[in-house]
Design a protein around this motif. Sequence first.
Motif, short mmCIF file in Angstrom:
data_model
loop_
_atom_site.label_atom_id
_atom_site.label_comp_id
_atom_site.label_asym_id
_atom_site.label_seq_id
_atom_site.Cartn_x
_atom_site.Cartn_y
_atom_site.Cartn_z
N HIS A 133 0.84 -1.20 0.00
CA HIS A 133 0.00 0.00 0.00
C HIS A 133 0.88 1.25 0.00
CE1 HIS A 133 -3.47 -2.60 0.77
NE2 HIS A 133 -2.68 -3.26 1.60
N VAL A 134 2.03 1.19 -0.67
CA VAL A 134 2.94 2.34 -0.64
C VAL A 134 2.37 3.56 -1.37
CG1 VAL A 134 5.07 0.99 -0.34
CG2 VAL A 134 4.31 1.56 -2.64
N ASP A 135 1.35 3.33 -2.23
CA ASP A 135 0.76 4.47 -2.95
C ASP A 135 0.13 5.50 -2.00
OD1 ASP A 135 -1.02 2.41 -2.33
OD2 ASP A 135 -2.37 2.82 -4.00
N MET A 136 -0.30 5.03 -0.81
CA MET A 136 -1.03 5.94 0.08
C MET A 136 -0.17 7.10 0.57
SD MET A 136 -3.13 3.08 2.14
CE MET A 136 -4.53 2.22 1.40
N ALA A 137 1.11 6.84 0.79
CA ALA A 137 1.97 7.91 1.30
C ALA A 137 3.05 8.31 0.31
CB ALA A 137 2.60 7.48 2.63
N VAL A 138 2.96 7.82 -0.94
CA VAL A 138 4.09 8.01 -1.86
C VAL A 138 4.33 9.49 -2.19
CG1 VAL A 138 2.72 7.66 -3.99
CG2 VAL A 138 5.18 7.18 -4.00
N LEU A 139 3.28 10.30 -2.20
CA LEU A 139 3.50 11.71 -2.56
C LEU A 139 4.27 12.44 -1.47
CD1 LEU A 139 0.05 12.46 -4.22
CD2 LEU A 139 2.24 12.14 -5.38
N GLY A 140 4.11 11.99 -0.23
CA GLY A 140 4.85 12.62 0.86
C GLY A 140 6.16 11.92 1.18
N LEU A 141 6.31 10.69 0.70
CA LEU A 141 7.51 9.90 1.02
C LEU A 141 8.00 9.22 -0.26
CD1 LEU A 141 8.70 9.41 3.91
CD2 LEU A 141 7.61 7.17 3.84
N PRO A 142 8.40 10.04 -1.25
CA PRO A 142 8.62 9.49 -2.60
C PRO A 142 9.75 8.46 -2.71
CG PRO A 142 9.20 11.82 -2.51
CD PRO A 142 8.54 11.50 -1.21
N PHE A 143 10.74 8.52 -1.82
CA PHE A 143 11.82 7.53 -1.90
C PHE A 143 11.34 6.17 -1.36
CE2 PHE A 143 15.90 5.71 -0.09
CZ PHE A 143 16.41 5.33 -1.31
N MET A 144 10.28 6.22 -0.56
CA MET A 144 9.69 5.00 0.02
C MET A 144 10.78 4.17 0.69
SD MET A 144 7.11 4.08 -3.15
CE MET A 144 8.35 4.33 -4.44
N GLU A 145 11.53 4.84 1.58
CA GLU A 145 12.75 4.23 2.10
C GLU A 145 12.56 2.87 2.76
OE1 GLU A 145 11.82 7.39 2.23
OE2 GLU A 145 12.47 8.38 4.08
N SER A 146 11.46 2.68 3.49
CA SER A 146 11.29 1.39 4.18
C SER A 146 11.26 0.25 3.17
CB SER A 146 10.01 1.40 5.03
OG SER A 146 8.91 1.88 4.30
N HIS A 147 10.77 0.52 1.99
CA HIS A 147 10.73 -0.49 0.93
C HIS A 147 12.04 -0.54 0.13
CE1 HIS A 147 6.65 -1.97 1.11
NE2 HIS A 147 6.80 -2.59 -0.04
N THR A 148 12.46 0.62 -0.35
CA THR A 148 13.62 0.67 -1.25
C THR A 148 14.88 0.14 -0.56
OG1 THR A 148 12.61 2.63 -2.24
CG2 THR A 148 14.87 2.15 -2.86
N MET A 149 15.04 0.47 0.73
CA MET A 149 16.27 0.08 1.45
C MET A 149 16.34 -1.43 1.69
SD MET A 149 18.04 2.94 2.06
CE MET A 149 18.97 2.96 3.59
N GLN A 150 15.20 -2.13 1.57
CA GLN A 150 15.27 -3.60 1.74
C GLN A 150 15.39 -4.30 0.40
OE1 GLN A 150 11.71 -5.83 2.98
NE2 GLN A 150 10.70 -3.89 3.39
N GLY A 151 15.52 -3.53 -0.69
CA GLY A 151 15.78 -4.16 -1.98
C GLY A 151 14.58 -4.24 -2.91
N VAL A 152 13.47 -3.61 -2.52
CA VAL A 152 12.31 -3.61 -3.42
C VAL A 152 12.57 -2.63 -4.55
CG1 VAL A 152 9.84 -3.12 -3.64
CG2 VAL A 152 10.71 -4.27 -1.60
N THR A 153 12.42 -3.10 -5.78
CA THR A 153 12.61 -2.21 -6.93
C THR A 153 11.32 -1.98 -7.70
OG1 THR A 153 13.31 -4.10 -8.26
CG2 THR A 153 15.06 -2.83 -7.20
N THR A 154 10.29 -2.81 -7.44
CA THR A 154 8.97 -2.57 -8.04
C THR A 154 7.89 -2.93 -7.03
OG1 THR A 154 9.74 -3.04 -10.29
CG2 THR A 154 7.38 -3.18 -9.91
N SER A 155 6.93 -2.03 -6.88
CA SER A 155 5.79 -2.27 -6.00
C SER A 155 4.52 -2.28 -6.81
CB SER A 155 5.67 -1.15 -4.95
OG SER A 155 6.54 -1.37 -3.88
N LEU A 156 3.66 -3.28 -6.59
CA LEU A 156 2.30 -3.25 -7.13
C LEU A 156 1.40 -2.73 -6.01
CD1 LEU A 156 0.43 -3.89 -9.56
CD2 LEU A 156 -0.02 -6.10 -8.46
N THR A 157 0.77 -1.59 -6.26
CA THR A 157 0.01 -0.92 -5.21
C THR A 157 -1.49 -0.96 -5.52
OG1 THR A 157 0.00 1.22 -6.27
CG2 THR A 157 1.95 0.68 -5.01
N GLY A 158 -2.26 -0.30 -4.67
CA GLY A 158 -3.72 -0.22 -4.89
C GLY A 158 -4.44 -1.50 -4.52
N ASN A 159 -3.89 -2.21 -3.54
CA ASN A 159 -4.45 -3.50 -3.19
C ASN A 159 -5.62 -3.41 -2.20
OD1 ASN A 159 -2.85 -5.90 -4.34
ND2 ASN A 159 -1.28 -4.39 -3.88
#
Length: 536
Positions: free
Chosen positions: A63-89
């Motif tokens: 559900h990273v889309d919910m805060a992506v505009l305020g947290l565009p780097f999405m650090e909690s995800h990106t720093m663990q190696g996620v390179t693609t997220s499917l959102t809107g679930n």
Amino acid sequence: MYDLAVRNAWIYDGAGNPPTKGDVGVREGKIAAVRHLGKGEASRSIDAGGLSLCPGFIDMHNHVDMAVLGLPFMESHTMQGVTTSLTGNCGISMAPLADATREQARSYILPFIPPELESDWSWRGFGEFLGKVEKTGIGHNIAGLVGQGSIRVAVKGFDPSPATDEEMSAMKLLLRRSLEDGAFGLSSGLIYPPGSFTSDSELEELASVLSDYGALYTTHMRSEGSMLIESVEATIELGRKCRVPVEISHHKAANRNNWGKMHRTLRLMELAREEGVDVCCDVYPYTASSTTISAMLPNFALEGGLESALKRLSNPDDRGRMKAHFQIAASGCTNSFDKTKFENTLICTSPDHPEYEGKTVMALISAHARRDEPYEAFFDILLEMRCNATMASFCMDRDEMEFGAAHHLSSVISDAWATSPALGGRPHPRAYGTFPRFLSHFAIDTSLLSLEEAIRKITSLPASRIGLSDRGAIKEGCWADLVLFDPQTLRDKATFDDPHQYPSGIEMVLVNGRVAVERGESGERRAGRVLRRGAR
Ligand SMILES: [Zn+2]
């Protein structure tokens, strides 16, 4: 000449093959060579020193889309190696929005967005939202599903009545427009309003639209507990009838009396596949779920939206009805009060009452003036938090979760929303730890899976489910989404007590050939792209 070369790595291709030692050359964001490269062939050369290189992790449920505009780097995800997220679930996407019901949609999603990250909610269509995300710039790639709940809210708010023909046409039109704007499919969340108000026939009518586009249907099913098997059967039936690929989201057997059912449900999926139904599931590697606190309320309490729910929580008659609902559900328990359920539920985030974070609902009830009337105390606590809170529920069996996550039909996912150490609250540790935890617990520290198979379940398998033909693999022509990690030190560090911790062992993350993470530090913070179905 390559823009970048990673040399001397154990390369896991994502397809499940055993690793081979070699080099990967990257040019213009894509993998241009997988072989032994000569010296001086690249502008930047990284010596992997025998560490492991695999495709970037593809998280097909979050559900990273919910805060992506305020947290565009999405650090909690990106720093663990996620390179693609499917959102809107789970039926909830940030678009489409309609002017008349915008505020209802906003208040419903609010518990998932830290107050300091809220944006202006100015968009309407799915494409418009994607455009806004693209303009902001993002840390890793985002692909979106459109939520059935969001479509229904746009057309008729939180009105529980069946859709009229006119409303049905309006919903189908919004779905078609979203798919043409680049949505990869439709998600449903059938425990959440308005998904919980939606009949099977209404769902089928929408899902049938997907088959024209070859798009995916994902579902948080009506039941993950007492009616789990029936819910899986209904989902398979929908896939068969509507001729769409279906994905059972965060598959689990919730609550002790349902433990064991996943052996049956995964067998049902195998049998359905033999009959040509394209069904798979996804699982997160934790035994606690997490969602908004309002999910504890009975369906009728949420008719009309969150504002109506808050009014009901203040009304003695409505409290009586809700109490009766809980007592029936808990009828096997002493005094018709399911203490275990409240003991197993932990408050994660509560911006209005941060002192509640990290406490169980039972602890809050016990400390409340009305503790002798536990349901009254519970309703008071919900009102104090204005239902603006998230919770974690410890409801799964470890062995069964491991069986599900290791099964060949499951992708492994986070189900998390984006967060950052700079923010408060105690989010579910899956936000920071899912993928390193899965690899270390399932393949490195134990032999539940081989490392190559574990990697397949978080790279090429989700890529093929979503329909991303040029991601999730290390092969020439694919986008250079890559993770370099050290199997010796790869560990998740986030816990329920101390969740805001990045994992160890993620040495480097490349997103579209650009270095997004290097030795635990963020690199380029806008290397991600907005992905659209059908676009190249
Ligand atoms: Zn869900």
